[in-house]
Motif scaffolding. Structure first.
Motif, PDB file in Angstrom:
ATOM      1  N   MET A  38       0.474  -1.019  -0.282  1.00  0.00           N
ATOM      2  CA  MET A  38       0.127  -0.185  -0.131  1.00  0.00           C
ATOM      3  C   MET A  38       1.370   0.752  -0.297  1.00  0.00           C
ATOM      4  SD  MET A  38      -3.158  -0.868   2.781  1.00  0.00           S
ATOM      5  CE  MET A  38      -4.433  -0.973   1.569  1.00  0.00           C
ATOM      6  N   THR A  39       0.134   2.474  -0.922  1.00  0.00           N
ATOM      7  CA  THR A  39       1.021   3.615  -1.132  1.00  0.00           C
ATOM      8  C   THR A  39       0.375   4.341  -0.742  1.00  0.00           C
ATOM      9  OG1 THR A  39       3.048   2.261  -2.615  1.00  0.00           O
ATOM     10  CG2 THR A  39       3.001   4.754  -2.352  1.00  0.00           C
ATOM     11  N   VAL A  40       1.045   5.913  -0.162  1.00  0.00           N
ATOM     12  CA  VAL A  40      -0.068   6.858   0.632  1.00  0.00           C
ATOM     13  C   VAL A  40       0.364   7.434  -1.345  1.00  0.00           C
ATOM     14  CG1 VAL A  40       0.467   9.003   1.673  1.00  0.00           C
ATOM     15  CG2 VAL A  40       0.447   6.676   2.657  1.00  0.00           C
ATOM     16  N   LYS A  41      -1.245   8.044  -1.569  1.00  0.00           N
ATOM     17  CA  LYS A  41      -0.533   8.903  -3.040  1.00  0.00           C
ATOM     18  C   LYS A  41      -1.252  10.485  -2.583  1.00  0.00           C
ATOM     19  CE  LYS A  41      -0.598   5.302  -5.651  1.00  0.00           C
ATOM     20  NZ  LYS A  41       0.038   5.002  -7.029  1.00  0.00           N
TER      21      LYS A  41
ATOM     22  N   ASP B  79      -3.075   4.433  -2.303  1.00  0.00           N
ATOM     23  CA  ASP B  79      -3.907   3.281  -3.556  1.00  0.00           C
ATOM     24  C   ASP B  79      -4.774   4.023  -4.687  1.00  0.00           C
ATOM     25  OD1 ASP B  79      -1.279   2.202  -2.946  1.00  0.00           O
ATOM     26  OD2 ASP B  79      -2.481  -0.455  -2.336  1.00  0.00           O
ATOM     27  N   ASP B  80      -5.142   5.296  -4.170  1.00  0.00           N
ATOM     28  CA  ASP B  80      -6.832   6.115  -4.365  1.00  0.00           C
ATOM     29  C   ASP B  80      -7.362   5.097  -4.172  1.00  0.00           C
ATOM     30  OD1 ASP B  80      -4.594   7.593  -6.264  1.00  0.00           O
ATOM     31  OD2 ASP B  80      -4.045   6.612  -7.819  1.00  0.00           O
TER      32      ASP B  80
ATOM     33  N   PRO C 110       2.839  -1.970  10.786  1.00  0.00           N
ATOM     34  CA  PRO C 110       3.824  -0.650  11.121  1.00  0.00           C
ATOM     35  C   PRO C 110       4.644  -0.555   9.943  1.00  0.00           C
ATOM     36  CG  PRO C 110       3.901  -3.267  12.008  1.00  0.00           C
ATOM     37  CD  PRO C 110       2.799  -3.278  10.936  1.00  0.00           C
ATOM     38  N   GLY C 111       4.572  -0.976   8.771  1.00  0.00           N
ATOM     39  CA  GLY C 111       5.148  -0.355   7.606  1.00  0.00           C
ATOM     40  C   GLY C 111       4.413   1.106   7.279  1.00  0.00           C
ATOM     41  N   LEU C 112       2.603   0.538   7.030  1.00  0.00           N
ATOM     42  CA  LEU C 112       1.658   1.783   6.469  1.00  0.00           C
ATOM     43  C   LEU C 112       2.368   2.730   7.526  1.00  0.00           C
ATOM     44  CD1 LEU C 112       0.570   2.052   3.930  1.00  0.00           C
ATOM     45  CD2 LEU C 112      -1.919   1.100   5.853  1.00  0.00           C
ATOM     46  N   SER C 113       1.991   2.261   8.964  1.00  0.00           N
ATOM     47  CA  SER C 113       2.075   3.220   9.967  1.00  0.00           C
ATOM     48  C   SER C 113       3.251   4.355   9.870  1.00  0.00           C
ATOM     49  CB  SER C 113       2.050   3.053  10.948  1.00  0.00           C
ATOM     50  OG  SER C 113       1.890   3.369  11.988  1.00  0.00           O
TER      51      SER C 113
END
Length: 87
Positions: A1-4, A26-27, A67-70
């Motif tokens: 997941m990526t903050v866009k 991710d839109d 944790p990675g997304l946080s």
């Protein structure tokens, strides 16, 4: 997941709270009402995810469980906050 996408809405500072942030991941998912606070030691920002008070309890509305997304969300918000708030 990526903050866009990250948006920062400055407010009149109150008890360390400087702004509210929203992120789009991710839109596909939008998370708003993320608090942007100045760290007590002045070394930058910290974020808090939205909660709601029900009686004597604070209920968490949403927060990342990975944790990675946080860390990615926090990094994206603090980077944008530095740009917008200039602190």
């Amino acid at each position: 997941m990526t903050v866009k996408k990250v948006e920062i809405i400055p407010i009149k500072p109150q008890e360390g709270l400087l702004a509210f942030a929203s992120v789009e991941i991710d839109d596909r998912i939008y998370i708003g009402s993320i608090g942007v606070h100045k760290r007590r030691d002045g070394s930058g920002f910290r974020i808090t995810f939205p909660t709601r008070k029900v009686g004597d309890h604070q209920l968490t509305i949403c927060h990342p469980t990975a944790p990675g997304l946080s860390k990615e969300i926090e990094s994206a918000i603090t980077s944008k906050a530095e740009e917008v708030l200039g602190l």
